[in-house]
Scaffold this motif. Structure first.
Motif, PDB file in Angstrom:
ATOM      1  N   ASP A 110       0.256  -0.139   0.697  1.00  0.00           N
ATOM      2  CA  ASP A 110      -1.025  -0.437   1.131  1.00  0.00           C
ATOM      3  C   ASP A 110      -1.558  -0.858  -0.213  1.00  0.00           C
ATOM      4  O   ASP A 110      -2.520  -1.910  -0.072  1.00  0.00           O
ATOM      5  CB  ASP A 110      -1.673   0.940   1.648  1.00  0.00           C
ATOM      6  N   GLU A 133      -9.580  -2.206   3.945  1.00  0.00           N
ATOM      7  CA  GLU A 133      -9.266  -0.483   4.102  1.00  0.00           C
ATOM      8  C   GLU A 133      -9.040   0.167   2.818  1.00  0.00           C
ATOM      9  O   GLU A 133      -9.561   1.272   3.045  1.00  0.00           O
ATOM     10  CB  GLU A 133      -7.951  -0.781   5.030  1.00  0.00           C
ATOM     11  N   ASP A 174      -6.770  -5.926   6.430  1.00  0.00           N
ATOM     12  CA  ASP A 174      -5.953  -4.572   6.514  1.00  0.00           C
ATOM     13  C   ASP A 174      -4.659  -5.020   6.041  1.00  0.00           C
ATOM     14  O   ASP A 174      -3.776  -5.926   6.478  1.00  0.00           O
ATOM     15  CB  ASP A 174      -5.944  -4.421   8.191  1.00  0.00           C
ATOM     16  N   LEU A 176      -2.211  -3.008   5.257  1.00  0.00           N
ATOM     17  CA  LEU A 176      -0.828  -2.547   5.996  1.00  0.00           C
ATOM     18  C   LEU A 176      -1.312  -1.830   7.239  1.00  0.00           C
ATOM     19  O   LEU A 176      -1.978  -0.728   7.118  1.00  0.00           O
ATOM     20  CB  LEU A 176       0.011  -1.674   4.894  1.00  0.00           C
ATOM     21  N   ASP A 177      -0.980  -2.423   8.340  1.00  0.00           N
ATOM     22  CA  ASP A 177      -1.484  -1.863   9.516  1.00  0.00           C
ATOM     23  C   ASP A 177      -0.046  -0.929  10.306  1.00  0.00           C
ATOM     24  O   ASP A 177       0.945  -1.554   9.933  1.00  0.00           O
ATOM     25  CB  ASP A 177      -1.812  -2.740  10.503  1.00  0.00           C
ATOM     26  N   THR A 179       0.570   2.274   8.967  1.00  0.00           N
ATOM     27  CA  THR A 179       1.067   2.845   7.862  1.00  0.00           C
ATOM     28  C   THR A 179       1.794   4.179   8.188  1.00  0.00           C
ATOM     29  O   THR A 179       2.966   4.298   7.607  1.00  0.00           O
ATOM     30  CB  THR A 179      -0.054   3.614   6.956  1.00  0.00           C
TER      31      THR A 179
HETATM   32 MG   LIG Z   1      -4.205  -0.005   6.779  1.00  0.00          MG
END
Ligand SMILES: [Mg+2]
Ligand SMILES: Nc1ncnc2c1ncn2[C@@H]1O[C@H](COP(=O)(O)O)[C@@H](OP(=O)(O)O)[C@H]1O
Length: 359
Positions: A110, A133, A174, A176-177, A179
């Motif tokens: 992330d 994020e 975002d 890293l969606d 996680t």
């Molecule tokens: Mg994320």
């Protein structure tokens, strides 16, 4: 003789006046050109606002360029996500708990993806608002230059620049969606996403799957590299829902569409939007509707909302309200995403979550 001892020749005065007129004409035609290029997007993007309009080279950004940088950012962020996962050293941490008590996780994937994505966009478009994020560490700054190349597939679909005032733009990243699923090594659910909203309306969306190297992008009233499937089942829809932040979503789906309804639990809001589209990636499941009932953040959903909107679909709260991508980070009213369906009829079919206690 003029008072200062300078003699004004009539010819000199005439030439001077003509030059002045030429300069005025040049400035004025530039102003009009700027107005028209903004006007072309006025209804949807400009919100029809009256008042001064910025000229093309002062305080404006080109959405086609923003799309090119957003695709690049999603891919470069995705490279970090893949590299960290393949190293097996995730440095997994908890940022706290969600309202429902689930761990809100963060990993090096992330953080490093966020750093790449944020600085690529910020360096290319320093004057736009970027919401992301993850925390951006100003001491760990990385200047990544964009080479100003717009990929051929974008140029083919979107043939002219689309200028909008920089101050009307909000970018949502975002890095890293999914996680949670990333930490479980469920790679197919993971995406990186960028969204550009203009006056709070989602206009550009990019969803990238780093482990399949597949990227979907779309611009409202512009073009896309992805499309809807040819048909969807409205009567007995397959419904894709969260596997790790589900709340009462299954009960809501079964109550609305019947006990035989097929429910697909899956990770990632990006993955679930792609499930509604015609995506060539073989790791991608397919569904007819995406429903979410718990709180969710705007960086998780803005890119999917923009892509669905560009393709004629809808993403709204469960009570059918459009989502505004400015201001606060989160939305309270759940989500309903559909394409090639009567979205308002679906909204009417859903129970009122406040009344049924299904929230
Ligand atoms: Mg994320
Ligand atoms: N109730 C909630 N509170 C906070 N975030 C939520 C949430 N429900 C979903 N999300 C976030 O929305 C994304 C998709 O969720 P899900 O996979 O459960 O459908 C995930 O984003 P991230 O993985 O970027 O954190 C998840 O953390």
């Amino acid at each position: 003789m003029a008072p200062m001892g300078i003699r004004l020749s009539p010819l000199g005065v005439a030439v001077f006046c003509l030059l002045g007129l030429g300069v005025l004409y040049h400035l004025y035609s530039g102003f009009l050109a700027g107005r028209f290029s903004l006007f072309g997007l006025g209804g949807e993007l400009g919100g029809g606002a009256a008042g001064p309009v910025a000229v093309a080279d002062a305080g404006t950004v080109d959405l086609r360029e923003m799309l090119a940088v957003s695709v690049l950012a999603a891919v470069r962020g995705g490279d970090e996500v893949r590299r960290v996962r393949e190293s097996n050293v995730l440095h997994e941490k908890s940022k706290g708990k969600t309202r429902e008590g689930a761990e809100d996780k963060m990993t090096s994937g992330d953080v490093l993806s966020n750093r790449k994505m944020f600085y690529l966009l910020k360096t290319a478009f320093p004057s736009v608002q970027i919401n992301t994020e993850e925390h951006v560490d100003a001491n760990d700054k990385e200047v990544i230059l964009w080479d100003h190349k717009i990929p051929e597939d974008i140029l083919k679909e979107i043939t002219t620049p689309k200028e909008v005032p920089a101050e009307s733009v909000t970018v949502w990243i975002d890095p890293l969606d999914a996680t949670q699923e990333y930490t479980e090594d469920l790679r197919k659910y993971v995406t990186t996403m960028v969204c550009v909203a203009v006056n709070g309306k989602p206009v550009l969306g990019v969803i990238h799957k780093p482990f399949s190297e597949y990227t979907a992008w779309a611009m409202v009233d512009g073009g896309s590299n992805v499309k809807a499937r040819s048909s969807y089942s409205e009567k007995t829809p397959k419904i894709i829902v969260s596997r790790s932040h589900s709340g009462m979503v299954k009960q809501v789906a079964l109550q609305t569409f019947g006990n035989q309804t097929a429910i697909i639990p899956a990770g990632g809001a990006g993955y679930k939007v792609l499930a509604l589209l015609d995506v060539p990636d073989k790791t991608q499941e397919k569904a007819d509707l995406y429903i979410h009932v718990t709180y969710i953040k705007k960086w998780d959903i803005c890119a999917g909302n923009a892509i669905l909107k560009a393709l004629g679909g809808h993403m709204t709260t469960l009570s059918g309200e459009e989502i505004s991508y400015t201001g606060s980070d989160g939305i309270e009213g759940g989500l309903l995403a559909s394409i090639k369906m009567n979205h308002q009829a679906l909204v009417r079919k859903l129970p009122d979550l406040e009344k049924t206690g299904h929230k």
